[in-house]
Design an enzyme around this catalytic site. Structure first.
Site, PDB file in Angstrom:
ATOM      1  N   ARG A 231      -0.486  59.222  58.531  1.00 25.07           N
ATOM      2  CA  ARG A 231       0.031  58.025  59.189  1.00 25.07           C
ATOM      3  C   ARG A 231       0.513  58.439  60.574  1.00 25.07           C
ATOM      4  NH1 ARG A 231      -2.259  55.380  55.978  1.00 25.07           N
ATOM      5  NH2 ARG A 231      -1.480  53.664  54.655  1.00 25.07           N
ATOM      6  N   GLU A 260      -1.427  50.012  65.679  1.00 25.09           N
ATOM      7  CA  GLU A 260      -2.890  49.976  65.605  1.00 25.09           C
ATOM      8  C   GLU A 260      -3.415  48.569  65.853  1.00 25.09           C
ATOM      9  OE1 GLU A 260      -3.371  53.665  62.418  1.00 25.09           O
ATOM     10  OE2 GLU A 260      -3.701  51.613  61.734  1.00 25.09           O
ATOM     11  N   HIS A 282      -8.915  54.821  63.128  1.00 28.19           N
ATOM     12  CA  HIS A 282      -8.489  54.643  61.734  1.00 28.19           C
ATOM     13  C   HIS A 282      -9.686  54.345  60.827  1.00 28.19           C
ATOM     14  CE1 HIS A 282      -4.813  53.508  59.076  1.00 28.19           C
ATOM     15  NE2 HIS A 282      -5.760  54.113  58.365  1.00 28.19           N
TER      16      HIS A 282
END
Length: 315
Positions: A231, A260, A282
């Site tokens: 993370r 994000e 991601h």
């Protein structure tokens, strides 16, 4: 039963979501803006999310909500305390992406370790042809054999990375909450100081937030390779950017960010074009097989819940 999916776009357009219609009426939203969350969850029994945040600002509007299914292993975007207090069950999906995430971790390390982009570009831009020499050997690279690979977090992903690192001839050292006998487990500070390569695989908790900041980076070797696929907030992102810029970090790979997508003001945006930096959007979890597996697991979680079971229950 009514099922609502709030951010289907994050799951990929190639994934079949019709399997949920077999369980009940299903509303599928590709994207849900924060201002629309409350209205879209107001009458559903089951809510499926990936990145959407469900907290006390929106959950009180979900009068019928009985189950939240997160299409992920981590669940830091859900207010689990509120859910527990209001008898809303929460399920995650454990282990579905271990192969996918470990694969990207290795790809980053291997590509960086041989300066793959530089050599590829030397051929692509014609430099190799124009140079007239049979090979190009700069920038210099080194074998991974004998290097120390530190793994922070040793669950399903960390173990796969460790197994591959050993095959490559690396010495593996591990930092995990509960040490185990069959690996060399070290305190975090010691692992940081001895490792040539460090990969991070821990969930985001109060204990792991900013676990690697300026103090910890000072302990690492100059030229260290650091990869974060956990993370974003596990690392102090501003400190990381500074240590890339001052040359201390030899390579930094990252797939996750505290915001994000990252805004232009984000520290990672500042270093995104550095040659020794590989930032990905991601996507480590998202191999087709992993995403398909995740949806199938969520369906089984819902069926279990309907039948009174507690499959993958967090709350």
């Amino acid at each position: 039963m009514k099922i609502t999916i709030l951010d289907a776009a994050t799951l990929g357009s190639d994934i079949d979501l019709s399997l949920f219609s077999e369980l009940g009426e299903t509303d599928i939203y590709q994207v849900t803006e924060p201002n629309d969350i409350a209205s879209r969850i107001s009458d559903c029994d089951v809510c499926i999310i990936n990145k959407i945040k469900l907290d006390s600002s929106v959950l009180p509007f979900a009068k019928n909500l009985k189950l939240i299914c997160i299409a992920a292993t981590g669940y830091d975007n859900i207010d689990t305390a509120y859910c527990a207090e209001h008898q809303i069950a929460v399920c995650n999906v454990a282990g579905y992406s271990a192969n996918s995430v470990s694969q990207l971790t290795l790809a980053m390390v291997l590509s960086a370790s041989v300066n793959l982009d530089s050599f590829k570009n030397a051929v692509a831009d014609g430099s190799y042809t124009k140079g007239g020499v049979q090979n190009i050997l700069t920038p210099v690279y080194h074998e991974l054999v004998g290097k120390t690979w530190g793994i922070i977090g040793y669950g399903g992903i960390g173990k796969r990375v460790g197994a591959a690192a050993k095959v490559l001839g690396c010495k593996v050292v591990v930092n995990k909450r509960t040490p185990i006998d069959d690996e060399e487990c070290l305190p975090l500070d010691k692992l940081l100081s001895v490792s040539d390569i460090i990969t991070v695989h821990v969930p985001l908790t109060n204990e792991t937030r900013n676990m690697i900041s300026e103090r910890e980076l000072e302990l690492t070797k100059k030229g260290v390779m650091l990869v974060n696929v956990a993370r974003g907030a596990v690392l102090d992102e501003e400190a990381i950017a500074q240590y890339v810029e001052n040359g201390h970090i030899g390579f930094f790979g990252c797939d996750v960010y505290s915001t994000e997508p990252m805004p232009e003001s984000h520290p990672m945006y500042r270093i995104r074009q550095h040659k020794n930096v590989c930032l990905t959007p991601h996507m480590a979890w998202g191999a087709y097989e992993a995403r398909k597996r995740c949806m199938e697991e969520i369906k089984e979680n819902i069926i279990s819940f309907i039948n009174g079971g507690d499959r993958n229950r967090i709350v």
